[in-house]
Scaffold this motif. Sequence first.
Motif, mmCIF file in Angstrom:
data_model
loop_
_atom_site.group_PDB
_atom_site.id
_atom_site.type_symbol
_atom_site.label_atom_id
_atom_site.label_comp_id
_atom_site.label_asym_id
_atom_site.label_seq_id
_atom_site.Cartn_x
_atom_site.Cartn_y
_atom_site.Cartn_z
ATOM 1 N N GLN A 56 0.841 -1.190 0.000
ATOM 2 C CA GLN A 56 0.000 0.000 0.000
ATOM 3 C C GLN A 56 0.879 1.244 0.000
ATOM 4 O O GLN A 56 2.028 1.209 0.448
ATOM 5 N N VAL A 57 0.302 2.352 -0.509
ATOM 6 C CA VAL A 57 1.058 3.598 -0.609
ATOM 7 C C VAL A 57 1.674 3.976 0.742
ATOM 8 O O VAL A 57 2.837 4.378 0.811
ATOM 9 N N ALA A 58 0.922 3.827 1.811
ATOM 10 C CA ALA A 58 1.421 4.211 3.138
ATOM 11 C C ALA A 58 2.673 3.435 3.508
ATOM 12 O O ALA A 58 3.591 3.964 4.136
ATOM 13 N N HIS A 59 2.720 2.162 3.090
ATOM 14 C CA HIS A 59 3.884 1.373 3.450
ATOM 15 C C HIS A 59 5.068 1.636 2.542
ATOM 16 O O HIS A 59 6.220 1.519 2.960
ATOM 17 N N ILE A 60 4.806 2.015 1.292
ATOM 18 C CA ILE A 60 5.902 2.406 0.406
ATOM 19 C C ILE A 60 6.606 3.629 0.987
ATOM 20 O O ILE A 60 7.833 3.734 0.970
ATOM 21 N N ARG A 61 5.821 4.551 1.529
ATOM 22 C CA ARG A 61 6.402 5.738 2.167
ATOM 23 C C ARG A 61 7.279 5.317 3.334
ATOM 24 O O ARG A 61 8.350 5.865 3.571
#
Length: 292
Positions: free
Chosen positions: A100-105
């Motif tokens: 998920q985008v949050a985890h890529i960050r």
Amino acid sequence: MTLDSGQVFHWEKHGDGFVGTIGDRPFYVEQRDGKLFFLGGKGGLIANYFALDHPLAEICASFPQDAIMNAAREFCCGLRIIRQPRWECLATFICSSMKQVAHIRQISRALRHRYGERHQLADIELHSFSAAERIARTSEAELRACALGYRAKNLLATARLVASGEADLESWSALPDDELRPRLCALPGVGAKVANCVMLFAYERLRAFPVDVWIERILKEKYFTRKPRVTAQHLRDFSATYFGEHGGYAQQYLFHHARKTSSRRRGAAARPRWRRPRRFVSASDVRYDSRL
DNA sequence: CTCCAGGGATGAT
DNA sequence: ATCATCCATGGA
């Protein structure tokens, strides 16, 4: 909206704006009253990074006129495809698979804090993205400690190809799309989707059309309604032609709109709507502000 | 708790 | 070409 659209992962909210690096320069940026205020570095660098020279009105006008695209176009008013450094973009999207985008960050932050150069901007501490040469000198086990999982092996192998010069990302910018894509796909951890992301976000190939789970869902539900058994080949042919010469831009608008209005996200419908600015922020709207 | 996420590599039909 | 499976991790 641009920095929160899932195309770049290292900018962090700070006060009314964002802090992050452009290449190896630390910046604070804040959009206010149709202008882009900044602290650190030079304004020309910012104008180029945020692609303020892209003719947004023309680009949006080139999108197809249909209900889904019209909704996305209005929702994403002002969103730009920015010009990211090649390695930084390639590395983060290698890490993006099944995340998920949050985890890529989160992964981006772990890599920057561990292997990036530290910068000071006023009282803010931040880290630029890790050079390929630095990551090439680590180990798979060390990368796994950054929560990379099975992606660690791919990031390490690609970093070594880039650091050795065997994969010359900068010189590849001269290649046409149909030669650039196979070069990227030959790198460990890079398939059709990641290659298209890197082409779109780091090589300014505005036709490149990444198909992730969100876009595939939109295409099947909205553009191929009640047509089961759509082949991947058909989806590719459709997305390569239907969305026009700036298909990648259209894709980003569809992606961001879907992600931010999905009924799965609690309270998404109640979120205050984006207000259309009187005009798009342009290169002449960039202002240095030492008080920030 | 369960479900799924900005997928890729590999091997079997 | 298309499909099945495996790969790690954590947000929602």
